[in-house]
Design a protein around this motif. Structure first.
Motif, short mmCIF file in Angstrom:
data_model
loop_
_atom_site.label_atom_id
_atom_site.label_comp_id
_atom_site.label_asym_id
_atom_site.label_seq_id
_atom_site.Cartn_x
_atom_site.Cartn_y
_atom_site.Cartn_z
N VAL A 74 42.65 -46.54 20.91
CA VAL A 74 42.34 -46.04 22.25
C VAL A 74 43.34 -44.95 22.65
N LEU A 75 44.62 -45.24 22.49
CA LEU A 75 45.65 -44.25 22.83
C LEU A 75 45.54 -43.02 21.93
N ALA A 76 45.25 -43.21 20.66
CA ALA A 76 45.10 -42.07 19.75
C ALA A 76 43.99 -41.14 20.23
N ASN A 77 42.88 -41.71 20.68
CA ASN A 77 41.77 -40.89 21.17
C ASN A 77 42.07 -40.24 22.50
N VAL A 78 42.84 -40.93 23.35
CA VAL A 78 43.27 -40.32 24.62
C VAL A 78 44.13 -39.10 24.33
N THR B 78 43.18 -46.14 31.10
CA THR B 78 42.52 -47.13 30.26
C THR B 78 42.74 -48.53 30.83
N GLY B 79 41.85 -49.46 30.44
CA GLY B 79 41.96 -50.82 30.98
C GLY B 79 41.92 -50.83 32.48
N ALA B 80 41.06 -50.02 33.06
CA ALA B 80 41.13 -49.76 34.50
C ALA B 80 40.77 -50.96 35.37
N ALA B 81 40.05 -51.92 34.83
CA ALA B 81 39.70 -53.10 35.63
C ALA B 81 40.76 -54.19 35.55
N GLY B 82 41.77 -53.99 34.70
CA GLY B 82 42.84 -54.97 34.58
C GLY B 82 43.93 -54.76 35.62
N GLY B 83 45.03 -55.50 35.46
CA GLY B 83 46.09 -55.48 36.47
C GLY B 83 46.77 -54.13 36.61
N VAL B 84 47.32 -53.58 35.52
CA VAL B 84 47.98 -52.28 35.58
C VAL B 84 46.96 -51.19 35.90
N GLY B 85 45.84 -51.22 35.19
CA GLY B 85 44.84 -50.16 35.34
C GLY B 85 44.26 -50.07 36.73
N SER B 86 43.98 -51.20 37.35
CA SER B 86 43.36 -51.17 38.69
C SER B 86 44.31 -50.58 39.72
N ILE B 87 45.60 -50.97 39.65
CA ILE B 87 46.54 -50.43 40.63
C ILE B 87 46.88 -48.98 40.30
N ALA C 280 36.75 -41.44 40.14
CA ALA C 280 35.72 -40.41 40.28
C ALA C 280 34.67 -40.51 39.20
N SER C 281 35.03 -41.06 38.04
CA SER C 281 34.09 -41.22 36.93
C SER C 281 34.47 -42.46 36.14
N ILE C 282 33.48 -42.99 35.41
CA ILE C 282 33.67 -44.19 34.60
C ILE C 282 33.44 -43.82 33.14
N VAL C 283 34.36 -44.22 32.27
CA VAL C 283 34.26 -43.94 30.84
C VAL C 283 34.08 -45.27 30.11
N ASP C 284 33.05 -45.35 29.27
CA ASP C 284 32.82 -46.55 28.48
C ASP C 284 33.93 -46.67 27.43
N ARG C 285 34.56 -47.83 27.38
CA ARG C 285 35.64 -48.04 26.43
C ARG C 285 35.21 -47.77 24.99
N ALA C 286 33.92 -47.96 24.70
CA ALA C 286 33.43 -47.74 23.34
C ALA C 286 33.64 -46.30 22.88
N GLU C 287 33.69 -45.36 23.84
CA GLU C 287 33.92 -43.96 23.50
C GLU C 287 35.30 -43.73 22.88
N LEU C 288 36.23 -44.63 23.18
CA LEU C 288 37.61 -44.45 22.73
C LEU C 288 38.05 -45.49 21.71
N SER C 289 37.17 -46.41 21.36
CA SER C 289 37.55 -47.54 20.52
C SER C 289 37.40 -47.31 19.03
N ALA C 290 36.57 -46.34 18.64
CA ALA C 290 36.36 -46.06 17.22
C ALA C 290 37.30 -44.95 16.75
N PRO C 291 37.72 -44.98 15.49
CA PRO C 291 38.59 -43.90 14.99
C PRO C 291 37.98 -42.53 15.23
N GLY C 292 38.80 -41.60 15.71
CA GLY C 292 38.31 -40.26 16.04
C GLY C 292 39.04 -39.19 15.25
#
Length: 330
Positions: A225-229, A154-163, A194-206
């Protein structure tokens, strides 16, 4: 005299300035370091903007990490000329940090800069990359291997996520990169996603359990987000959590843990013991594709740090922000 960003606070307001710093006023510590490079991190942005009570005492020099060269040492483990890196230990929160020309710190907070990594590269990695490596190590300790299946970041374009994306892909994992910015797809695929996931898929209560998708994950978001992961993690999968960008709450249930045997591992980079820190930096020197590291980092002059900090909180910053202080040092 040297320069530093300083945060101060009165009863009415917080102030942030860039100005001269007398080294004689630095806090106590056995080792004086000439800072070559520092960084601007999410936590620094919180401190500089005052958006969260990150700073515990005032005045404070922010900057949760730095790389540089030892100028003077009362600790026999270090001598003048040693190249060092520092991450965590509440630097920039309780102890003056790296957005300054010099820093004075306890000797046992420092790690030797591994051979083959420059000071600039160390800060392109920074606390974010060091944390990402700790997360990878946590997944490995739980038995995750590249052949287990897709790993979500998650947050893959940020500092932790990108590395984390770059590290995992270099190590042979199949990475699903989560981002709320569709424009970053090419950037993430260049890092090995390998694939891109839209953050919106994980942002709503599941639901407490969702379709099994991932063998493991690295999460910087927390909250829904973590709950859905967790809900979508496969049987006996493992998720490493190291951040709270989406919130400190965790609206989940016991279902992923007792019905699928999912493991949730907390990763703390601030107070991490020295042996694990040194292992993480040794692994970064060995396992990180340094040729791709430049794509993750942009340089920001010290005199633009204050104005740039709010952009972090708006999700407008990609990858790592390196702040050159005295780049000729190391």
């Amino acid at each position: 005299m040297t320069r530093a960003i300083t945060i101060d606070k009165t009863e009415d307001a917080q102030s942030v300035t860039l100005g001269p710093l007398d080294p004689a006023g630095l806090p106590e510590g056995e080792v004086l370091v000439d800072v070559a490079f520092s960084t601007l991190n999410y936590k620094d942005a919180l401190a500089i903007t005052g958006a969260s009570p990150v700073v515990r005492s005032f005045p404070m020099v922010p900057g949760i990490d730095f790389a540089g060269v030892v100028r003077d040492s009362a600790d026999p483990a270090w001598k003048p000329g040693d190249r060092v890196v520092l991450n965590g230990w509440s630097v920039g929160e309780k102890h003056w940090g790296g957005l300054a020309g010099q820093a004075r710190v306890p000797g046992n907070w420092l790690v030797p800069l591994p051979e083959g990594i420059s000071a600039r590269q160390a800060m392109a990695i920074g606390t974010a990359g060091y944390t990402a490596m700790l997360c990878v190590m946590a997944l490995e300790r739980q038995g995750l291997t590249p052949d287990a299946g897709e790993v979500v970041v998650t947050g893959a374009a940020g500092g932790v996520g990108s590395i984390a994306t770059l590290l995992l892909s270099t190590l042979g994992y199949t990475v699903a990169a989560v981002t709320g910015r569709p424009s970053e797809e090419a950037f993430l695929r260049d890092l090995g996603a390998a694939s891109i996931v839209d953050r919106a898929e994980l942002s709503a209560p599941g639901k407490p359990l969702a379709r099994e998708r991932w063998a493991g994950g690295i999460d910087v978001a927390g909250s829904t987000v973590l709950a859905n992961v967790l809900a979508a993690t496969r049987y006996r999968g493992v998720v490493a959590c190291c951040g709270l960008a989406a919130g400190m709450d965790l609206p989940t249930s016991v279902a992923p843990f007792i019905l699928r045997g999912v493991t949730l591992v907390g990763v703390d980079s601030v107070m991490c013991p020295q042996p694990e820190r040194r292992e993480a930096w040794a692994r970064l020197a060995r396992d990180l594709d340094l040729a791709k590291l430049d794509a993750l980092a942009t340089e920001l002059p010290l005199d633009r740090v204050i104005e740039t900090a709010p952009k972090f909180l708006k999700g407008e910053v990609r990858g790592r922000v390196v702040v050159p202080i005295a780049p000729g040092l190391a």
